[in-house]
Design an enzyme around this catalytic site. Structure first.
Site, PDB file in Angstrom:
ATOM      1  N   THR A 128       4.650 -35.929  24.954  1.00  0.00           N
ATOM      2  CA  THR A 128       6.161 -35.389  25.155  1.00  0.00           C
ATOM      3  C   THR A 128       6.717 -36.377  26.254  1.00  0.00           C
ATOM      4  OG1 THR A 128       7.344 -33.746  26.364  1.00  0.00           O
ATOM      5  CG2 THR A 128       4.939 -33.802  26.761  1.00  0.00           C
ATOM      6  N   ASP A 129       7.987 -36.797  26.259  1.00  0.00           N
ATOM      7  CA  ASP A 129       8.657 -37.424  27.324  1.00  0.00           C
ATOM      8  C   ASP A 129       8.467 -36.779  28.621  1.00  0.00           C
ATOM      9  OD1 ASP A 129      10.409 -35.180  26.754  1.00  0.00           O
ATOM     10  OD2 ASP A 129      12.061 -36.472  26.689  1.00  0.00           O
ATOM     11  N   GLU A 130       8.012 -35.407  28.510  1.00  0.00           N
ATOM     12  CA  GLU A 130       7.890 -34.640  30.069  1.00  0.00           C
ATOM     13  C   GLU A 130       6.980 -35.300  30.770  1.00  0.00           C
ATOM     14  OE1 GLU A 130       8.573 -30.464  29.758  1.00  0.00           O
ATOM     15  OE2 GLU A 130       9.593 -30.710  27.856  1.00  0.00           O
ATOM     16  N   TYR A 155       2.530 -27.622  32.160  1.00  0.00           N
ATOM     17  CA  TYR A 155       2.499 -28.058  30.631  1.00  0.00           C
ATOM     18  C   TYR A 155       2.804 -29.676  30.619  1.00  0.00           C
ATOM     19  CZ  TYR A 155       4.553 -29.630  26.442  1.00  0.00           C
ATOM     20  OH  TYR A 155       4.982 -30.479  25.409  1.00  0.00           O
ATOM     21  N   LYS A 159      -0.475 -32.103  29.327  1.00  0.00           N
ATOM     22  CA  LYS A 159      -0.242 -33.128  28.233  1.00  0.00           C
ATOM     23  C   LYS A 159      -0.696 -34.653  28.804  1.00  0.00           C
ATOM     24  CE  LYS A 159       1.286 -32.487  24.731  1.00  0.00           C
ATOM     25  NZ  LYS A 159       0.747 -32.373  23.210  1.00  0.00           N
TER      26      LYS A 159
HETATM   27  N1  LIG Z   1       8.840 -28.903  20.860  1.00  0.00           N
HETATM   28  C1  LIG Z   1       9.364 -30.054  21.590  1.00  0.00           C
HETATM   29  O1  LIG Z   1      10.677 -30.148  21.651  1.00  0.00           O
HETATM   30  C2  LIG Z   1       8.330 -31.002  21.855  1.00  0.00           C
HETATM   31  C3  LIG Z   1       8.874 -32.375  22.085  1.00  0.00           C
HETATM   32  C4  LIG Z   1       7.781 -33.370  22.286  1.00  0.00           C
HETATM   33  C5  LIG Z   1       6.537 -33.079  22.073  1.00  0.00           C
HETATM   34  N2  LIG Z   1       6.066 -31.902  21.712  1.00  0.00           N
HETATM   35  C6  LIG Z   1       4.612 -31.734  21.383  1.00  0.00           C
HETATM   36  O2  LIG Z   1       4.325 -31.462  20.167  1.00  0.00           O
HETATM   37  C7  LIG Z   1       3.370 -30.514  19.784  1.00  0.00           C
HETATM   38  C8  LIG Z   1       3.765 -29.387  18.974  1.00  0.00           C
HETATM   39  O3  LIG Z   1       4.979 -28.491  19.631  1.00  0.00           O
HETATM   40  P1  LIG Z   1       5.668 -27.455  18.893  1.00  0.00           P
HETATM   41  O4  LIG Z   1       6.983 -27.312  19.697  1.00  0.00           O
HETATM   42  O5  LIG Z   1       5.615 -27.494  17.618  1.00  0.00           O
HETATM   43  O6  LIG Z   1       4.620 -26.285  19.492  1.00  0.00           O
HETATM   44  P2  LIG Z   1       4.433 -24.806  18.917  1.00  0.00           P
HETATM   45  O7  LIG Z   1       4.271 -23.950  20.221  1.00  0.00           O
HETATM   46  O8  LIG Z   1       5.759 -24.362  17.966  1.00  0.00           O
HETATM   47  O9  LIG Z   1       3.181 -24.892  18.145  1.00  0.00           O
HETATM   48  C9  LIG Z   1       1.920 -24.937  18.630  1.00  0.00           C
HETATM   49  C10 LIG Z   1       0.784 -24.710  17.522  1.00  0.00           C
HETATM   50  O10 LIG Z   1      -0.352 -24.980  18.113  1.00  0.00           O
HETATM   51  C11 LIG Z   1      -1.119 -23.813  17.696  1.00  0.00           C
HETATM   52  N3  LIG Z   1      -2.322 -23.702  18.562  1.00  0.00           N
HETATM   53  C12 LIG Z   1      -2.288 -23.410  20.069  1.00  0.00           C
HETATM   54  N4  LIG Z   1      -3.377 -23.364  20.635  1.00  0.00           N
HETATM   55  C13 LIG Z   1      -4.207 -23.642  19.996  1.00  0.00           C
HETATM   56  C14 LIG Z   1      -5.733 -24.038  19.717  1.00  0.00           C
HETATM   57  N5  LIG Z   1      -6.371 -23.766  20.842  1.00  0.00           N
HETATM   58  N6  LIG Z   1      -6.404 -24.133  18.532  1.00  0.00           N
HETATM   59  C15 LIG Z   1      -5.662 -24.532  17.361  1.00  0.00           C
HETATM   60  N7  LIG Z   1      -4.349 -24.313  17.290  1.00  0.00           N
HETATM   61  C16 LIG Z   1      -3.653 -24.035  18.466  1.00  0.00           C
HETATM   62  C17 LIG Z   1      -0.453 -22.608  17.765  1.00  0.00           C
HETATM   63  O11 LIG Z   1      -0.920 -21.422  17.091  1.00  0.00           O
HETATM   64  C18 LIG Z   1       0.907 -23.116  17.260  1.00  0.00           C
HETATM   65  O12 LIG Z   1       1.071 -23.112  15.763  1.00  0.00           O
HETATM   66  C19 LIG Z   1       2.936 -30.362  21.124  1.00  0.00           C
HETATM   67  O13 LIG Z   1       1.589 -31.005  21.148  1.00  0.00           O
HETATM   68  C20 LIG Z   1       3.973 -30.564  22.187  1.00  0.00           C
HETATM   69  O14 LIG Z   1       3.449 -30.759  23.356  1.00  0.00           O
HETATM   70  C21 LIG Z   1       7.085 -30.898  21.480  1.00  0.00           C
END
Ligand SMILES: NC(=O)c1ccc[n+]([C@@H]2O[C@H](COP(=O)([O-])OP(=O)(O)OC[C@H]3O[C@@H](n4cnc5c(N)ncnc54)[C@H](O)[C@@H]3O)[C@@H](O)[C@H]2O)c1
Length: 331
Positions: A128-130, A155, A159
């Site tokens: 993430t950009d964060e 968080y 990351k």
């Molecule tokens: N949402 C955003 O805007 C955004 C932006 C940049 C990067 N990201 C990154 O993208 C990725 C996905 O984000 P998202 O928004 O889809 O998240 P989300 O919270 O919607 O989904 C996360 C998934 O991971 C699973 N999970 C959690 N702990 C687990 C474990 N111990 N073992 C197996 N599975 C597990 C959860 O059940 C869920 O299905 C993350 O790594 C996040 O840091 C998200």
């Protein structure tokens, strides 16, 4: 050409879920394994149309469970790993940081060990950009891949820690990897605790919409399908060891986002309720995606086209998010 085996972690969540569908549809010669623990953020209803496809399989497992993960890797001999699984909600990391360290840091390390041992061809770590911290409001300044890591929330710190481990496995062991750092995503199947789906659901139910502080914090919004295309490109063409920022120059204040949703749904701005600011609330995120554009990626959505499509999706799929809000999806 021989079939490829692709492991997607976190494919029951928002972005991973969209990516699972994208890959299963696009690559019939890939066997896609979706590994997810199904925490509160994971649900499989979104995959009901692909669950019986020959090239798709779901495995419920914890990425931090070393024994299960290493025997799965031994058995499956994956070619590629795309790693989304994480605890992803900043507010939850403020109330319960420990699970973020366990999943995001330790879980990633377990996957890295298994990937190294089994000699996979590519590990894509979705970050993430964060991790870069915050920018001030000067619109000419952006995060680049060279911006120092200065995470501000538990968080983003978890990351950033996982990013450093991925980098170390490349430098120390030569694990073929890329790290992608994306701005805020939005689109179908976004869990309704995050700003855009939360606002849509509240406005549709004519409930007050909480806005942190003065609402002037800026985020750079990217449609999740543009993010999926970016990861696909990095998986196949990313130069090993490189980091790629993903963003589409769609900067909006939180208040602008909320007002856009209210106006599109034909409701009153009286629904807005300013609440105490989030602790350590980053002022602004904004991405310079030049490096990824030079690799051949371009976003296809503007914020205007993407938000209109997303609002319509939430109108057409009320049942999906109502089951989540009522908690029934856990059954
Ligand atoms: N949402 C955003 O805007 C955004 C932006 C940049 C990067 N990201 C990154 O993208 C990725 C996905 O984000 P998202 O928004 O889809 O998240 P989300 O919270 O919607 O989904 C996360 C998934 O991971 C699973 N999970 C959690 N702990 C687990 C474990 N111990 N073992 C197996 N599975 C597990 C959860 O059940 C869920 O299905 C993350 O790594 C996040 O840091 C998200």
């Amino acid at each position: 050409m021989s079939r490829k085996k692709l492991l997607i972690t976190g494919g029951a969540g928002f972005i991973g879920g969209n990516f699972v569908q994208y890959m299963v549809d696009k690559y019939s010669d890939y066997d896609v394994v979706n590994l997810d623990l199904l925490t509160y953020a994971g649900e499989l209803k979104k995959h009901s149309d692909i669950e019986n496809r020959d090239n798709y399989r779901f495995v419920q497992a914890d990425i931090a469970d070393r024994e299960t993960i290493s025997s799965l890797f031994e058995q499956e001999q994956f070619d590629y790993v795309v790693h989304f699984a994480a605890e992803s909600h900043v507010d939850r990391s403020i109330t319960d940081p420990a699970v973020f360290v366990r999943t995001n840091v330790m879980g990633t390390q377990v996957l890295l060990d298994a990937s190294r041992k089994d000699g996979i061809s590519k590990f894509v770590h979705v970050s993430t950009d964060e991790v870069y911290g915050e920018l001030d409001f000067d619109p000419s300044v952006f995060f680049t891949e060279e911006t120092p890591l200065q995470p501000n929330s538990p968080y983003s710190a978890s990351k950033a820690s996982s990013d450093l481990l991925v980098r170390a496995y490349y430098e120390t062991f030569g694990l073929p990897m890329n790290i992608t750092r994306c701005s805020n995503n939005y689109g179908p199947y976004h869990f309704p605790e995050k700003l855009i789906p939360l606002t849509i659901s509240k406005v549709m139910n004519e409930q007050k919409v909480p806005v942190y502080g003065d609402g002037k914090n800026i985020r750079d919004w990217l449609h999740v399908w543009d993010h999926c295309a970016a990861i696909d490109l990095v998986l196949h063409q990313g130069v090993n060891g490189e980091v790629y920022n993903v963003g589409g120059h769609n900067e909006r204040t939180n208040l602008e986002v909320v007002k856009t949703i209210i106006h599109t749904l034909g409701k009153s701005e009286d629904l807005i309720e300013f609440v105490a600011d989030r602790l350590g609330h980053d002022k602004r995120y904004a991405i310079d995606p030049t490096k990824l554009e030079n690799l051949g990626w371009k976003p296809t959505y503007t914020f205007e086209t993407g938000i209109a499509q997303t609002i319509q999706w939430y109108i057409d799929n009320t049942e999906w998010w109502e089951l989540i809000l009522s908690g029934e999806y856990r059954n």
